[in-house]
Write an enzyme that holds these catalytic residues in place. Structure first.
Site: not given
Length: 745
Positions: A705, A709
């Protein structure tokens, strides 16, 4: 950095090029007969140019052209309706203004280009630009968000819609309540590499571009739309980038203008903006004011939660981001409402920046969680655990994977959380107050459509191709690792080619989605090669004839029986014996419909120790631990580097970064790196990174994943919470500068 022994770290594949100067950035390309462009910006924030004098500039040595609203070459695609700008991202809601660079004497923001000067050298273009004089009819400008908060409007689209579940204002019925405002100032990207473009028309409808873009395919499409030519006739190249930070997520108007000017003068044209123009022409984190209203029962269970945010945008384009989204699903709370508004000001349009709206929203939410924990007399981690949820309360579906409890535990152990005193201001070492803080971050885990190509040669070498831009996190290294893990080709025999539209299409690098998207495409094409190799081996005479395909494994250029390594064949020999000099596979990869059954997010937990001098108000982050729950870690070394970079940016966000406007004139007063303070070496301690490193079972074949960010999202809140623990003073307006601590002391 903790690592998985089955997936050892490797050096960056581009590391040697970058540290030796061999890496070639867009501005370092020189073409025959090249010209240079310099932008002249407006000196007012709102009004009209009554007159612009370009005569001296046009007559200066080496000048090839001076372009203003009076002679700007036409751009066919800019005839599109207002609100769907050909030079920008997908269509935005229509506003009352229109901005087309050099199309009108009307001024909509300070620094707006009023002229573009082209000369045969950069120095001559710069000198000629200094000769341009403009006379303005000035109008009152609106640049102060706080003054115009009441002018906020609901943005169009799903992101602007108000959200509510349960009872509105339920927090008011709770026995323990909190209401607080939090402010994020304007923050500017300020990467080392400045923004710009080099445009070269190689034919009437053939265009070559070298640019600072986070998506070469996106730039290709934007230019094709702007100039009404086939995208196949446009080649965009961006192999290396000195920090994207979000500014490269769109094609800016000045880039399109340079392409038009290059066509007009019939020569390649290069533009590189100067540092002060980085504050006005390529976006910024929008000034945002937020209110959190929170209620909990005496057992520490959330009863109600409301999150309202108001952010600035430009008068001519509505920019929105997901500032309040984290509040909708992060904690188990039956009554939640969010509201997002934008205020149109006389400013250049903002853009996602170094951790998008979630970074802004996380500061408010996670600060409020810390404040509420203090009111309840609970440890901040314990308060979060009492409101932990294994399913997404916003969409009422399970998370694809979530190991946040383990992240809390590992991070707390690493930072020495047991040393934290619950009474603020009670821990001291010499002249310094000591405090501990933590905060949670989260961001969507995406898997976008992507293409890739892999070519395995009979000499044992492998080439992997994708148009994706590597803006710095080490994408090429991650793709190398994925190919290596599938085909067993030695790392030094793998070459990754990327950053050019002549390669298979790839999405723009942003949103922490590239390893998931492009990595999946690389995984698929390498798997297709592996399948063909196995078929060749088992269907022909040789040591592996008749073996079951699933019993075979690939490693170090050898195909063998996993349970009996003595039965093997060299891949190079196998290919030569079948007269196969190359196995070439291309393909598209995208997620299946089953992804809609899960909420997919990456999570982070940031822990910090700070030291605060009560006499000077100076804050030092003395220790930082960041834990990432982002599925399988494909490339541990670059992943750790990415987390460290996020923390560094988070320290700047928390303690130093603020772009200041003199609202009398609507102009920045600290538009340089001397006065706009980013975190430097002296501000950044040793940073420990920890990875949960458990694969997500649904998102993609690697189980990886996104992580870019979450490296920053939440970190500023952890610093603010630590400062409160150290001093007992709650600073809700970033950055936390000494004057704010001394003012409230």
């Amino acid at each position: 950095m903790d690592t998985n022994p089955k997936n050892p770290p490797i050096d960056r594949i581009d590391g040697r090029q970058k540290v030796t100067g061999a890496a070639k950035y867009f501005a370092e390309f020189d073409l025959p007969n090249m010209a240079y462009c310099v932008i002249v910006g407006s000196e007012i924030a709102r009004g009209t140019m009554a007159r612009i004098d370009t005569k001296k500039a046009a007559g200066a040595p080496g000048v090839l052209g001076v372009f203003t609203h009076e002679n700007m070459p036409p751009i066919p695609g800019w005839d599109a309706p207002v609100g769907g700008q050909a030079d920008g991202p997908p269509p935005k809601p229509k506003t009352e203004e229109t901005y087309r660079i050099l199309s009108s004497p009307k001024i909509l923001f300070d620094g707006q280009p009023i002229a573009m000067v082209v000369a045969d050298t950069f120095e001559r273009a710069t000198y000629a630009a200094s000769l341009i004089k403009a006379i303005y009819t000035r109008q009152p400008s609106k640049t102060d968000l706080r003054k115009y908060l009441a002018n906020g409007v609901m943005p169009g689209g799903a992101q602007g819609a108000d959200y509510s579940r349960g009872k509105p204002d339920a927090y008011q019925s709770a026995p323990v309540q909190l209401e607080a405002n939090y402010t994020i100032p304007i923050e500017v990207h300020n990467p080392m590499e400045l923004h710009g473009i080099l445009a070269h028309w190689t034919g009437e409808k053939q265009l070559m571009i070298y640019a600072k873009t986070q998506g070469v395919n996106a730039t290709q499409q934007a230019m094709a739309q702007a100039f009404k030519i086939d995208p196949k006739n446009i080649q965009v190249h961006t192999e290396f980038m000195g920090g994207g930070f979000g500014m490269g997520l769109r094609t800016w108007p000045q880039e399109t203008a340079v392409v038009a000017i290059a066509r007009k003068i019939g020569r390649p044209v290069k533009l590189m903006v100067h540092r002060s123009q980085m504050f006005t022409l390529v976006g910024h984190r929008p000034y945002t004011v937020q209110t959190i209203q929170m209620g909990a029962d005496t057992n520490g269970k959330l009863v109600g939660l409301a999150h309202a945010a108001t952010a600035e945008t430009a008068s001519y384009e509505d920019f929105t981001e997901a500032t309040v989204n984290m509040t909708k699903f992060m904690y188990a709370c039956p009554n939640v409402s969010t509201r997002y508004r934008i205020v149109r000001l006389d400013r250049g349009v903002p853009i996602w920046m170094r951790g998008p709206g979630e970074a802004t929203g996380a500061f408010a939410l996670e600060s409020a969680m810390d404040e509420m924990a203090h009111k309840l007399g609970l440890d901040p981690i314990e308060f979060r655990l009492r409101n932990y949820t294994e399913t997404d309360p916003e969409h009422n579906r399970p998370y694809s994977s979530k190991h946040l409890k383990e992240a809390y535990q590992k991070g707390a152990e690493a930072i020495g959380w047991s040393n934290r005193k619950s009474q603020p201001g009670s821990s001291r070492e010499g002249d310094w107050l000591i405090g501990y803080g933590m905060s949670t971050g989260t961001f969507n885990a995406f898997r976008w459509q992507a293409n890739a190509r892999a070519l395995l040669k009979a000499d044992g070498s492998l080439t992997v191709q994708s148009a994706v831009t590597d803006i710095g996190p080490g994408t090429g290294t991650a793709l190398t690792m994925i190919a290596h893990n599938v085909l067993g080709v030695p790392i030094d025999r793998i070459k990754v080619e990327y950053g050019d539209t002549s390669l298979p299409n790839a999405p723009t690098q942003g949103g922490s989605a590239i390893v998931s998207a492009v990595g999946s495409a690389v995984f698929d094409v390498c798997t297709a090669i592996k399948k063909e190799l196995i078929e060749l081996a088992v269907q022909s005479a040789g040591p592996l004839a008749g073996q079951k395909p699933e019993a075979l494994t690939l490693a170090d250029g050898l195909l063998s029986v996993e349970t009996d390594p003595s039965k093997k064949v060299a891949v190079a020999e196998l290919m030569r014996s079948h007269n196969r000099m190359v196995i070439d596979k291309s393909g598209e990869s995208k997620g299946g419909p089953n992804l809609q059954n899960y909420s997919m997010y990456s999570f982070s937990v940031h822990f910090v120790q700070v030291r605060v001098n009560p006499l000077t108000g100076v804050v030092r982050v003395s220790k930082a631990v960041s834990v990432a729950d982002s599925g399988r870690i494909v490339s541990p070394k670059t992943a750790a580097s990415q987390m460290i970079g996020g923390v560094t940016g988070g320290i700047g966000m928390a303690l130093t970064e603020e772009a200041v406007i003199d609202h009398r004139f609507g102009r920045f007063v600290n538009n340089n790196l001397a006065d706009y303070h980013v975190a430097v070496h002296a501000d950044v301690p040793a940073i420990e990174t920890i990875f949960i490193d458990k694969p997500d079972p649904y998102i993609n074949p690697m189980g990886a994943k996104g992580m870019g960010e979450i490296a920053l999202i939440g970190f500023a809140g952890a610093v603010a919470n630590a400062v409160f623990n150290a001093t007992g003073q709650r600073v809700r307006d970033l950055p936390i500068t000494p004057d704010k601590l001394l003012r409230t002391a």
